[in-house]
Scaffold this active site. Structure first.
Site, PDB file in Angstrom:
ATOM      1  N   THR A 100     -10.245 123.580  42.329  1.00 11.29           N
ATOM      2  CA  THR A 100     -11.147 124.121  41.313  1.00 11.29           C
ATOM      3  C   THR A 100     -12.158 123.029  41.016  1.00 11.29           C
ATOM      4  OG1 THR A 100      -9.505 125.602  40.349  1.00 11.29           O
ATOM      5  CG2 THR A 100     -11.358 124.971  38.953  1.00 11.29           C
ATOM      6  N   LYS A 175     -14.104 131.565  39.715  1.00  4.46           N
ATOM      7  CA  LYS A 175     -12.996 130.879  39.041  1.00  4.46           C
ATOM      8  C   LYS A 175     -13.386 130.480  37.620  1.00  4.46           C
ATOM      9  CE  LYS A 175      -9.001 128.885  38.446  1.00  4.46           C
ATOM     10  NZ  LYS A 175      -8.409 127.864  39.317  1.00  4.46           N
ATOM     11  N   LYS A 243     -10.439 120.137  32.100  1.00  6.40           N
ATOM     12  CA  LYS A 243     -11.295 119.823  33.249  1.00  6.40           C
ATOM     13  C   LYS A 243     -12.058 121.056  33.697  1.00  6.40           C
ATOM     14  CE  LYS A 243     -10.015 120.219  37.372  1.00  6.40           C
ATOM     15  NZ  LYS A 243     -10.202 121.055  38.595  1.00  6.40           N
TER      16      LYS A 243
END
Length: 291
Positions: A100, A175, A243
């Site tokens: 990711t 995502k 994050k």
């Protein structure tokens, strides 16, 4: 599909079972991990798998190179860094990145791969450790349709759903949508459970009823009992969600999207971290309400 030579870079909680599914499907698996112990364990667990000391060595001659590391910097290090995979890859091979990361780095690496004559797919995943172990991940892909068509049958070894969402970077953007939706949902669920307790209701009884209606969600089905019990060791860690939300918020600043709830929930996760919850799972938002 026929057996292929595949390399897997990054044997963390997601990468290790994913690489295992590739080996069980009959592919010839070569692995690299930053810490040798994980790579050694993989070779011990899966007969005929090979481990290598650099990403470039693992990728050399592989038909498909998979990657699942921590962030943009980690990804650049194992691809275009010293002894990175791109230097070892053959023309016509395909690099499939499950990290990711930002859409920006996906586009950068796609261009770098194209310049070297091989394909690149950004393919972040959803489903958590349990999904990886069961081979039931959702994979969101960005890249060239012809390259995706070749990569999809191999990804299917550990995917329940896999779809090309658009050009390079589109997988990472999808995502981001996933993480934005989860952040708001988990905060709402935390508030609902906190309210139920304050109102004197049996929270488990309430959820047992509401999960049959419009409030139902995966989080409600899978996290409410542990949230009520104050147990937060069942999934994606707070530090990793922060994050991901940082990536989402940075992209929103570029494209002009407004994400007030995502920004607020990120602040709430920062409070959870200060409580010692850096490694708690994302459902720990309820802990800051009940302290």
């Amino acid at each position: 599909m026929e057996s292929a030579s595949v390399a897997f870079l990054g044997l963390g909680v997601m990468g290790y079972p994913m690489a295992g599914h590739l080996r069980r499907a009959g592919h010839r698996v070569r692995v690299y991990n930053r810490s040798d112990a994980k790579a050694e364990k993989f070779v011990a667990d899966y007969a005929s798998a090979e481990r290598f000391s650099t990403p470039g060595e693992a990728a050399a001659g592989a038909d498909f190179v998979f990657c699942c590391v921590g962030n943009d910097d980690d990804l650049r290090a194992v691809t275009i860094g010293a002894e990175g995979a791109f230097a070892g890859m053959s023309a016509g091979a395909i690099f499939i990145d499950h990290t990711t990361a930002s859409a920006e780095v996906a586009r950068e690496l796609h261009a770098a791969a194209a310049g070297r004559g091989f394909g690149f797919i950004d393919a972040p995943i959803s489903g958590g450790q349990a999904g990886a172990e069961k081979g039931a991940l959702t994979v969101m892909c960005g890249g060239d349709p012809a390259v995706f068509a070749m990569a999809e049958p191999v990804i299917a070894c550990y995917a329940r759903a896999c779809r090309l969402m658009g050009p390079p970077g589109a997988g990472q953007l999808t995502k981001m949508v996933n993480q934005i939706a989860i952040a708001g949902l988990v905060q709402s669920l935390a508030e609902a459970l906190h309210f139920a307790g304050a109102a004197g209701l049996d929270a488990e009884n309430v959820i047992d009823l509401l999960k049959n209606g419009a409030a139902q969600s995966w989080q409600m089905e899978n996290r409410t009992k542990t949230m009520i019990a104050g147990e937060f060791d069942f999934g994606f860690a707070v530090e990793w969600m922060r994050k991901d939300l940082a990536i989402c918020l940075a992209e929103a600043r570029r494209n002009g999207a407004r994400l007030p709830v995502a920004a607020l929930v990120d602040q709430f996760y920062a409070e959870v971290e200060k409580m010692g919850g850096r490694r708690w799972d994302t459902s720990s938002l309820i802990a800051r309400l009940e302290r």
